[in-house]
Design a protein around this motif. Structure first.
Motif, PDB file in Angstrom:
ATOM      1  N   SER A 108      46.094  68.168  37.882  1.00  0.00           N
ATOM      2  CA  SER A 108      47.373  67.611  38.321  1.00  0.00           C
ATOM      3  C   SER A 108      47.274  66.126  38.664  1.00  0.00           C
ATOM      4  CB  SER A 108      47.877  68.372  39.547  1.00  0.00           C
ATOM      5  OG  SER A 108      47.013  68.129  40.645  1.00  0.00           O
ATOM      6  N   GLY A 109      46.050  65.605  38.727  1.00  0.00           N
ATOM      7  CA  GLY A 109      45.861  64.199  39.063  1.00  0.00           C
ATOM      8  C   GLY A 109      45.792  63.922  40.559  1.00  0.00           C
ATOM      9  N   GLN A 110      45.767  64.980  41.395  1.00  0.00           N
ATOM     10  CA  GLN A 110      45.698  64.782  42.844  1.00  0.00           C
ATOM     11  C   GLN A 110      44.379  64.151  43.279  1.00  0.00           C
ATOM     12  OE1 GLN A 110      46.923  68.205  45.234  1.00  0.00           O
ATOM     13  NE2 GLN A 110      47.825  69.060  43.385  1.00  0.00           N
ATOM     14  N   THR A 111      43.318  64.484  42.550  1.00  0.00           N
ATOM     15  CA  THR A 111      42.000  63.940  42.840  1.00  0.00           C
ATOM     16  C   THR A 111      41.192  63.970  41.543  1.00  0.00           C
ATOM     17  OG1 THR A 111      40.107  64.041  44.346  1.00  0.00           O
ATOM     18  CG2 THR A 111      40.999  66.151  43.589  1.00  0.00           C
ATOM     19  N   TYR A 112      39.975  63.416  41.584  1.00  0.00           N
ATOM     20  CA  TYR A 112      39.134  63.354  40.387  1.00  0.00           C
ATOM     21  C   TYR A 112      37.772  63.962  40.721  1.00  0.00           C
ATOM     22  CZ  TYR A 112      37.559  61.498  35.911  1.00  0.00           C
ATOM     23  OH  TYR A 112      37.102  61.390  34.625  1.00  0.00           O
ATOM     24  N   PRO A 113      37.169  64.716  39.806  1.00  0.00           N
ATOM     25  CA  PRO A 113      35.864  65.327  40.089  1.00  0.00           C
ATOM     26  C   PRO A 113      34.820  64.282  40.472  1.00  0.00           C
ATOM     27  CG  PRO A 113      36.770  66.183  38.043  1.00  0.00           C
ATOM     28  CD  PRO A 113      37.641  65.043  38.458  1.00  0.00           C
ATOM     29  N   ASN A 114      34.011  64.622  41.488  1.00  0.00           N
ATOM     30  CA  ASN A 114      33.012  63.651  41.960  1.00  0.00           C
ATOM     31  C   ASN A 114      31.610  63.946  41.442  1.00  0.00           C
ATOM     32  OD1 ASN A 114      32.339  65.879  43.443  1.00  0.00           O
ATOM     33  ND2 ASN A 114      32.614  64.936  45.442  1.00  0.00           N
ATOM     34  N   ASN A 115      31.498  64.914  40.510  1.00  0.00           N
ATOM     35  CA  ASN A 115      30.199  65.162  39.881  1.00  0.00           C
ATOM     36  C   ASN A 115      30.424  65.756  38.492  1.00  0.00           C
ATOM     37  OD1 ASN A 115      29.961  68.216  40.001  1.00  0.00           O
ATOM     38  ND2 ASN A 115      30.236  67.766  42.183  1.00  0.00           N
TER      39      ASN A 115
END
Length: 125
Positions: free
Chosen positions: A22-29
């Motif tokens: 949804s674009g709320q956040t982005y994977p950090n790994n």
């Protein structure tokens, strides 16, 4: 109540890959990115697939690329790095009356401070 996330974590899609799709956040790994890309294939989210693919290796993607009936994802192992990471996985799909697996060792790199999929490797590094 939301459904289970296709990536296999056991969490609801709203608490897992849905946050990324949804674009709320982005994977950090890299592993989280790989799982979210699997979910994007399941849900037909081509913009997300393009956004998370390294620009040097990203092919033209269309809805024709999303006809596979994916069944489940198994992460075999992952190796975290500072600028590049590797994830080995098996993505199971339906092929007529049998199950088959796409088995890949995938390279991910940091590009503009975000993890992106680069492509498959021939062997585990």
């Amino acid at each position: 109540m939301s459904s289970s996330c296709p990536c296999g974590t056991g969490k609801s899609i709203d608490q897992c890959c849905g946050l990324y799709l949804s674009g709320q956040t982005y994977p950090n790994n890299a592993e989280a990115l790989m799982r979210s890309r699997y979910s994007a294939y399941i849900t037909g989210n081509i913009p997300y697939l393009k956004k998370t693919w390294h620009p040097d290796t990203c092919p033209e993607l269309t809805s024709d690329d999303l006809h596979t009936n994916w069944l489940r994802l198994d992460v075999v192992r992952s190796k975290k790095g500072l600028k590049k990471s590797v994830v080995e996985f098996k993505a199971w799909f339906d092929e007529g009356d049998s199950e088959r697996a796409l088995h890949e060792i995938s390279l991910f790199k940091l590009h503009k401070k975000r993890w992106v999929y680069v492509g498959p490797l021939d062997q585990w590094p």
